[in-house]
Design an enzyme around this catalytic site. Structure first.
Site, PDB file in Angstrom:
ATOM      1  N   LEU A  99       0.575  -1.257   0.292  1.00 45.72           N
ATOM      2  CA  LEU A  99       0.279  -0.233   0.275  1.00 45.72           C
ATOM      3  C   LEU A  99       0.755   0.983  -0.157  1.00 45.72           C
ATOM      4  O   LEU A  99       1.582   1.280   0.539  1.00 45.72           O
ATOM      5  CB  LEU A  99      -0.865  -0.029   1.075  1.00 45.72           C
ATOM      6  CG  LEU A  99      -1.705   0.835   1.867  1.00 45.72           C
ATOM      7  CD1 LEU A  99      -2.963   1.990   0.367  1.00 45.72           C
ATOM      8  CD2 LEU A  99      -2.480   1.287   2.516  1.00 45.72           C
ATOM      9  N   ASP A 100       0.758   2.018  -1.038  1.00 46.84           N
ATOM     10  CA  ASP A 100       1.221   3.196  -1.019  1.00 46.84           C
ATOM     11  C   ASP A 100       2.708   3.363  -1.190  1.00 46.84           C
ATOM     12  O   ASP A 100       3.494   4.039  -0.600  1.00 46.84           O
ATOM     13  CB  ASP A 100       1.069   4.234  -0.257  1.00 46.84           C
ATOM     14  CG  ASP A 100      -0.869   4.354   0.568  1.00 46.84           C
ATOM     15  OD1 ASP A 100      -1.270   4.527  -1.253  1.00 46.84           O
ATOM     16  OD2 ASP A 100      -0.565   4.975   1.302  1.00 46.84           O
ATOM     17  N   ALA A 101       3.479   1.888  -1.701  1.00 53.22           N
ATOM     18  CA  ALA A 101       5.130   1.604  -1.713  1.00 53.22           C
ATOM     19  C   ALA A 101       5.362   2.461  -2.797  1.00 53.22           C
ATOM     20  O   ALA A 101       6.575   2.061  -2.819  1.00 53.22           O
ATOM     21  CB  ALA A 101       5.490   0.808  -1.221  1.00 53.22           C
TER      22      ALA A 101
END
Lengths: 282, 282, 282, 282
Positions: free
Chosen positions: A225-227
């Site tokens: 996530l969000d990486a």
């Protein structure tokens, strides 16, 4: 105008070799970018060119790709980008601003993509999408587990076969299995300047932390996530007078701006993925 | 690391030809930028490269320049930039902030240039310059006409023979004759975002006009005041609470930042002059 | 929430006197801004307040205004802003981006105004406006002199009686007579950071000048073209790779952003006009 | 010019009451800012004023403070800021850019503070500090535990009794015990836009993460590393061509700019601490 995209282990003479292939086919280089990632010994090149070809330009393109591959070291990737609009599907939830901005750009030919459909887990944006004559699919998520919901979304995507998925404030986390179907082909807008404020309610996190700058990050989606690799980041200054809801409002403009810019870069084939970083030739 | 700088009429095959010369000398291209000014049919290229040369690298460099010229069309300019600090003289008046910033960078090796001297029409900055062990020359302008004053400055410059003059808030207008001695080699910082507020007291003009943004412009000096090719521009937001003197204060940081950035670009040989525009490879 | 707007010659005790009036009516100050223009001896104040009033809040408001006037020096202006959306008409020409952005914000309640109509000298945007259910009037200008064209526009405006006119890339110059009907009530977006590049084709002017920053200016319209009081300015960096048409494209985002922000400020009654400057309490 | 600083629980009539005290003493309000933190029911006010006092202005100030306290609810804090330069000590390590910038501003009266001394755990900056006639103390940390090193620093600070400590790229973490001696009186510059990249080597973290924006954060120091209240944040865009060391270099300008701006705000008594957030009246 065709665009040649090359990525390979770095070695001496690459530019000379690649430009030689284009020259043999009477290609005229109009724009050229290279970058050598010295740390990883990797070479990236993007070349816009035109030529005197009449008839089957496609066949010339294939020969250019094959001949370029032949002069490059093992492990090279070569691709000729077609200058046709990408076919995309947009996923949204309740918020209208990024989606509305994309629909407007799309309507007036400014997106370099064709929005084949909009899919949302809420019905509220259906009216907006309908105004622009784009198919809208409401796939409610309530009472469903993620697997079932994603299967319903995937069933809609299947016949469309989009090249890219755009998450325009899509408020659900996609499963690794789903993401794996579109490797480096899902673009998300996250409402913080990552890696600050990963996860939910970033503006509320930002308010709590008392930051003087907020921002938005357009990135490629990976399992984590969000990486994913960052495409575009923009920020705007804020101060103590901004309550959390003011940050939300102020952030909208920068979100839609960052997403639109990221899509232009991706859809014009200006982005290479280099591990978890992006090389962007603009 | 040597840098090859090429400028010539555009034609097919330039990148291939130039990269071929470097390859023949076992040059390894580390960084490469090209730009084609389509409107004027002009090609610009900047190539950083290294090679296996021992002994007389200078002689190899001269051969690379000569051979590059030989493969280019008529009207080409080719130059090999030496990676030695430029020799410069700074002209200043009363304001200390840009000069102080340059002296600090100079002191710690961050300027990529050697300040041979500072010349000022006022004495007030002599103490600051002296702290850093740089020769300071006070050439008062009062009671002198411009020709006489410039002759006095020129007499100081003569034995130094600087490659560049830097006007760090030098508040006098140079004559065309003086400027002509340093073609494209005088860098000025103007305290507005040109072409707004040309000439004197730009912050007072900006205040009167009620702008919401102020800025600074680093540019090359030509005969025409504030009309030379622009190198760098930076701005900062302001509002109605800024009286003219507040604009002056707020502008200082952006002035010194813009000037320092412009000097880095020029001193690293990243700037081409294309008519009255700059092509900058950063 | 009511907003009290005060402007008067500066003198001692103004804040105390005005806050006293509100206190007498059990008003609770939620937000307060003052500014003293020392140069012109002028005081500006904007106060958001609420109170325990039931029934005729309007009447309380009128008493607050009257009592405030009574404690202020001669030449004071006092106004109570109603928290109802402003009634506006948008004028446009061919370009869709600012208009589209306003229609989207309007549709979702983000404009703090009701667009009563869109009037254009071209037909091309009628389809877009129609999607959002806003009346669209095409008033062609070809073959008409300005007076006749403005009369036709004025005839449409007459029954609507808008509080503000918004020029969303309206490419015609309004006559002084027309402007005089809407004193400080016409908001324009100019596609440069004024006062640079006044007049026609600012992006082409910017390209010729070789600037490294372009911008947009939202301002109030006065008789003098592009000389009205500035509300908002935003800029973005550009470089030599931007041809004039690239500047046009890059500028669009900043234009629509600057216009939207200016409208928010005006429609929330945050703007005072101080000569040709604006005092903005945000 | 005296500045009255007020902080208390919010209630109706505060502005009226405080302005009444000033009026009784013939104070003329020149600038006034208030902010109500609605979430926590807290009122903040900063008022610049002058008056007709001759003789013992100090005594008038004390009466204004006392009378203001008397009209405010329990829990109020009232303070009259003196317009004399703050007495500060700067702590540094090896990097010169922030320290050099402060020394320059100090030298030319632009810091609103007097640097009583510079203390460093390295000797390298002693020469620079000496140029500006400021006492320099080298307190090596090698071979010492933190407690011993801090005791040595504290021993130097003891006779100076500075109002503020400025950490100008001081690369050591201070112990809670040390920090407790200067509550809200230590200002640090961290080389990232917090809360991204907390801790060591933020530029290397930023490079690994592939961000497109880097920044700097000036903040008040608390026990928790990099978690203190934020004063100023600035960012600059970067791209894939920036290796980690390029980020370091690019970041320097924004670090020194953010620190200088934060110090101006603190030293002009423009900052209130509201929990872990700052209310800044600029």
């Amino acid at each position: 105008m065709p665009v040649l995209l090359v990525e390979c282990p770095d070695q001496r003479g690459l530019v000379h070799a690649i430009s030689g292939v284009l020259l043999r086919h009477d290609g005229n280089v109009v724009g050229n970018h290279e970058f050598v990632d010295a740390q990883n010994g990797r070479f990236y090149m993007r070349t816009e060119f035109d030529g005197p070809w009449t008839g089957d330009a496609h066949e010339v393109g294939e020969r250019i790709v094959a001949e370029t591959l032949a002069v490059l070291p093992a492990g090279a990737r070569v691709r000729l980008a077609r200058s046709v609009p990408k076919r995309i599907v947009v996923l949204a939830s309740r918020e209208h601003h990024c989606l509305g901005d994309l629909l407007l750009r799309h309507q007036f030919g400014g997106l370099n993509a064709r929005i084949e459909a909009v899919i949302s887990n809420h019905a509220v944006l259906g009216d907006l999408v309908g105004k622009f004559g784009v198919p809208f699919h409401h796939v409610p998520a309530e009472g469903m587990d993620r697997t079932a919901h994603e299967a319903a979304v995937a069933a809609l995507l299947e016949p469309i076969g989009p090249e890219f998925l755009v998450l325009a404030k899509y408020m659900r986390v996609l499963s690794p299995a789903f993401v794996a179907r579109y490797p480096s082909r899902i673009i998300n807008i996250h409402h913080s300047f990552l890696p600050a404020f990963i996860g939910a309610k970033p503006y509320h996190q930002a308010f709590q932390r008392g930051v003087k700058v907020i921002g938005a990050t357009a990135h490629l989606v990976t399992d984590d996530l969000d990486a994913g690799a960052i495409l575009v980041q923009h920020v705007i200054p804020v101060d103590h007078t901004h309550a959390a809801q003011d940050l939300v409002r102020a952030g909208r403009d920068v979100e839609q701006f960052a997403l639109a810019q990221a899509l232009r870069l991706v859809f014009e084939d200006r982005v290479f993925l280099a591990g978890n970083r992006t090389v962007i030739f603009d």
